[in-house]
Design a protein around this motif. Sequence first.
Motif, PDB file in Angstrom:
ATOM      1  N   ARG A  78      13.763  35.297  19.616  1.00  0.00           N
ATOM      2  CA  ARG A  78      14.968  35.801  20.017  1.00  0.00           C
ATOM      3  C   ARG A  78      15.069  37.146  19.146  1.00  0.00           C
ATOM      4  O   ARG A  78      14.897  36.974  17.983  1.00  0.00           O
ATOM      5  CB  ARG A  78      16.039  34.773  19.598  1.00  0.00           C
ATOM      6  N   TYR A  79      15.663  38.220  19.773  1.00  0.00           N
ATOM      7  CA  TYR A  79      15.952  39.345  18.955  1.00  0.00           C
ATOM      8  C   TYR A  79      17.207  39.462  18.363  1.00  0.00           C
ATOM      9  O   TYR A  79      18.280  39.108  18.861  1.00  0.00           O
ATOM     10  CB  TYR A  79      15.670  40.563  20.088  1.00  0.00           C
ATOM     11  N   ARG A  80      17.011  40.231  17.012  1.00  0.00           N
ATOM     12  CA  ARG A  80      18.442  40.366  16.290  1.00  0.00           C
ATOM     13  C   ARG A  80      19.138  41.604  17.044  1.00  0.00           C
ATOM     14  O   ARG A  80      20.287  41.649  16.787  1.00  0.00           O
ATOM     15  CB  ARG A  80      18.085  40.524  14.719  1.00  0.00           C
ATOM     16  N   ASN A  81      18.391  42.446  17.481  1.00  0.00           N
ATOM     17  CA  ASN A  81      19.278  43.830  18.271  1.00  0.00           C
ATOM     18  C   ASN A  81      19.299  43.317  19.786  1.00  0.00           C
ATOM     19  O   ASN A  81      18.496  42.513  20.327  1.00  0.00           O
ATOM     20  CB  ASN A  81      18.525  44.717  18.128  1.00  0.00           C
ATOM     21  N   PRO A  82      20.103  44.080  20.471  1.00  0.00           N
ATOM     22  CA  PRO A  82      19.992  43.921  21.751  1.00  0.00           C
ATOM     23  C   PRO A  82      18.686  44.403  22.425  1.00  0.00           C
ATOM     24  O   PRO A  82      17.895  45.061  21.636  1.00  0.00           O
ATOM     25  CB  PRO A  82      21.187  45.391  22.197  1.00  0.00           C
ATOM     26  N   ALA A  83      18.360  43.917  23.532  1.00  0.00           N
ATOM     27  CA  ALA A  83      17.024  43.827  24.020  1.00  0.00           C
ATOM     28  C   ALA A  83      16.997  43.870  25.666  1.00  0.00           C
ATOM     29  O   ALA A  83      18.156  43.193  26.182  1.00  0.00           O
ATOM     30  CB  ALA A  83      16.080  42.665  23.415  1.00  0.00           C
ATOM     31  N   ILE A  84      15.887  44.436  26.102  1.00  0.00           N
ATOM     32  CA  ILE A  84      15.709  44.553  27.534  1.00  0.00           C
ATOM     33  C   ILE A  84      14.407  43.447  27.892  1.00  0.00           C
ATOM     34  O   ILE A  84      13.681  43.687  27.314  1.00  0.00           O
ATOM     35  CB  ILE A  84      15.455  45.632  28.168  1.00  0.00           C
ATOM     36  N   GLU A  85      14.952  42.296  28.547  1.00  0.00           N
ATOM     37  CA  GLU A  85      13.880  41.149  28.796  1.00  0.00           C
ATOM     38  C   GLU A  85      13.815  41.125  30.286  1.00  0.00           C
ATOM     39  O   GLU A  85      14.874  40.498  30.726  1.00  0.00           O
ATOM     40  CB  GLU A  85      14.248  40.074  27.958  1.00  0.00           C
ATOM     41  N   LEU A  86      12.655  41.392  30.907  1.00  0.00           N
ATOM     42  CA  LEU A  86      12.637  41.155  32.191  1.00  0.00           C
ATOM     43  C   LEU A  86      11.152  40.640  32.674  1.00  0.00           C
ATOM     44  O   LEU A  86      10.193  40.564  31.968  1.00  0.00           O
ATOM     45  CB  LEU A  86      12.482  42.683  32.923  1.00  0.00           C
ATOM     46  N   LYS A 145      14.787  52.628  33.327  1.00  0.00           N
ATOM     47  CA  LYS A 145      16.306  52.836  33.975  1.00  0.00           C
ATOM     48  C   LYS A 145      17.283  52.287  33.181  1.00  0.00           C
ATOM     49  O   LYS A 145      18.197  52.942  32.917  1.00  0.00           O
ATOM     50  CB  LYS A 145      16.128  52.049  35.428  1.00  0.00           C
ATOM     51  N   ALA A 146      16.925  51.134  32.551  1.00  0.00           N
ATOM     52  CA  ALA A 146      17.856  50.426  31.724  1.00  0.00           C
ATOM     53  C   ALA A 146      18.134  51.442  30.285  1.00  0.00           C
ATOM     54  O   ALA A 146      18.898  51.558  29.937  1.00  0.00           O
ATOM     55  CB  ALA A 146      17.442  49.205  31.336  1.00  0.00           C
ATOM     56  N   ALA A 147      17.016  51.929  29.945  1.00  0.00           N
ATOM     57  CA  ALA A 147      16.655  52.826  28.810  1.00  0.00           C
ATOM     58  C   ALA A 147      17.699  53.835  28.909  1.00  0.00           C
ATOM     59  O   ALA A 147      18.422  54.416  27.686  1.00  0.00           O
ATOM     60  CB  ALA A 147      15.364  53.273  28.286  1.00  0.00           C
ATOM     61  N   HIS A 148      17.865  54.419  29.970  1.00  0.00           N
ATOM     62  CA  HIS A 148      18.736  55.674  30.101  1.00  0.00           C
ATOM     63  C   HIS A 148      20.199  55.264  29.762  1.00  0.00           C
ATOM     64  O   HIS A 148      21.011  55.951  29.096  1.00  0.00           O
ATOM     65  CB  HIS A 148      18.678  56.121  31.625  1.00  0.00           C
ATOM     66  N   GLY A 149      20.585  54.098  30.193  1.00  0.00           N
ATOM     67  CA  GLY A 149      21.875  53.594  29.965  1.00  0.00           C
ATOM     68  C   GLY A 149      21.987  53.281  28.357  1.00  0.00           C
ATOM     69  O   GLY A 149      23.343  53.492  27.779  1.00  0.00           O
TER      70      GLY A 149
END
Length: 202
Positions: free
Chosen positions: A37-45, A103-107
Motif C-alpha cells: 500500500r502506498y503512502r502517496n497517491p498511486a496509479i495501479e492498473l 495518460k493518467a500521468a498527464h492529469g
Amino acid sequence: MKVRPYVADDERDWLRLRVLAFLDTPYYDNVLQAKERYRNPAIELVCVEAGQLVGLIDVELDSDRRSVCSLKEGKGGMIWHIAVHPDYRRRSIASLLLAEVEKAAHGHRLDYLEAWTREDPAANQWYKRHLFRQHTSYLHVYMDAEEAKRSTHSHCQDVTPLGVFAHYSGDREEDVRNAFTRVHECRCYVKQLKGESLDANA
Ligand SMILES: CC(C)(COP(=O)(O)OP(=O)(O)OC[C@H]1O[C@@H](n2cnc3c(N)ncnc32)[C@H](O)[C@@H]1OP(=O)(O)O)[C@@H](O)C(=O)NCCC(=O)NCCS
C-alpha cells in the motif's frame, strides 16, 4: 484484453502473477505475500484477458508530503512493479499499461517516470524501446554463508549470518564482482514526460 484499475479483490491473483512473471528474471526470489500500500497517491492498473490477470503496473507519485523518486527536479512517478504473465509476453500488454499510465500521468502533472531494474534483457530492451534512458546504477550483492562469513561481522551474540543482501555504490565494482558469486547491476531508468531531459547519458 482490458486495462482497468486494480481493486482489492485482485490481490491474490496480482501476487501470483507477479511471482510467475519474475521467475525467469534476476528478481526470481523477490516474492511478496501482500501487495504494497502506498503512502502517496498511486496509479495501479491491471490487464485482464478472459477473466485472468495477465499484466500489472504500479506507479507511486511524488507528493508534497513525501518524495519517492530519486531525482529532485520536477514531479516523478516511480514504477514499483511492471509484470506480464510469461504466456502473454510480446503482445504489447506492458506497452498498453504504460500508455494508460502516461495518460493518467498527464492529469497528475508528472514530469518524469523512474524505474529500477536489474540486467534482464527483456526488461532493459523494453524500457529502452519506450524511451527510458539509463540514469545511474549500483550493485545488488547476495552473499552465501561462506561469503558472509568472510565479509561481515555480527554484533549480536550467537547470531551468524548465513546469507546477506547488500548494496554497493562505490567505484570498485570489478572487485565486488570478483569477490561474490551473485551480483546484479541495478539500473535506474528515467523517461522524461515533459520539460528538459534529466538523462545523464543523453
Ligand atoms: C519486461 C516485460 C514487462 C515486457 O512485457 P511485454 O508485454 O512482453 O512487452 P511488450 O509486448 O509491451 O513490448 C515488447 C517489446 O519489449 C522488448 N522486449 C520484450 N521482451 C523482450 C525479450 N525477451 N527480448 C528482447 N526484447 C524484448 C522489445 O522491444 C519488444 O518489442 P518487439 O516484440 O517488437 O521486439 C515482461 O517481459 C515481464 O513481465 N518481465 C518480467 C518482469 C520484469 O522484469 N519487470 C520489469 C523490471 S521490474
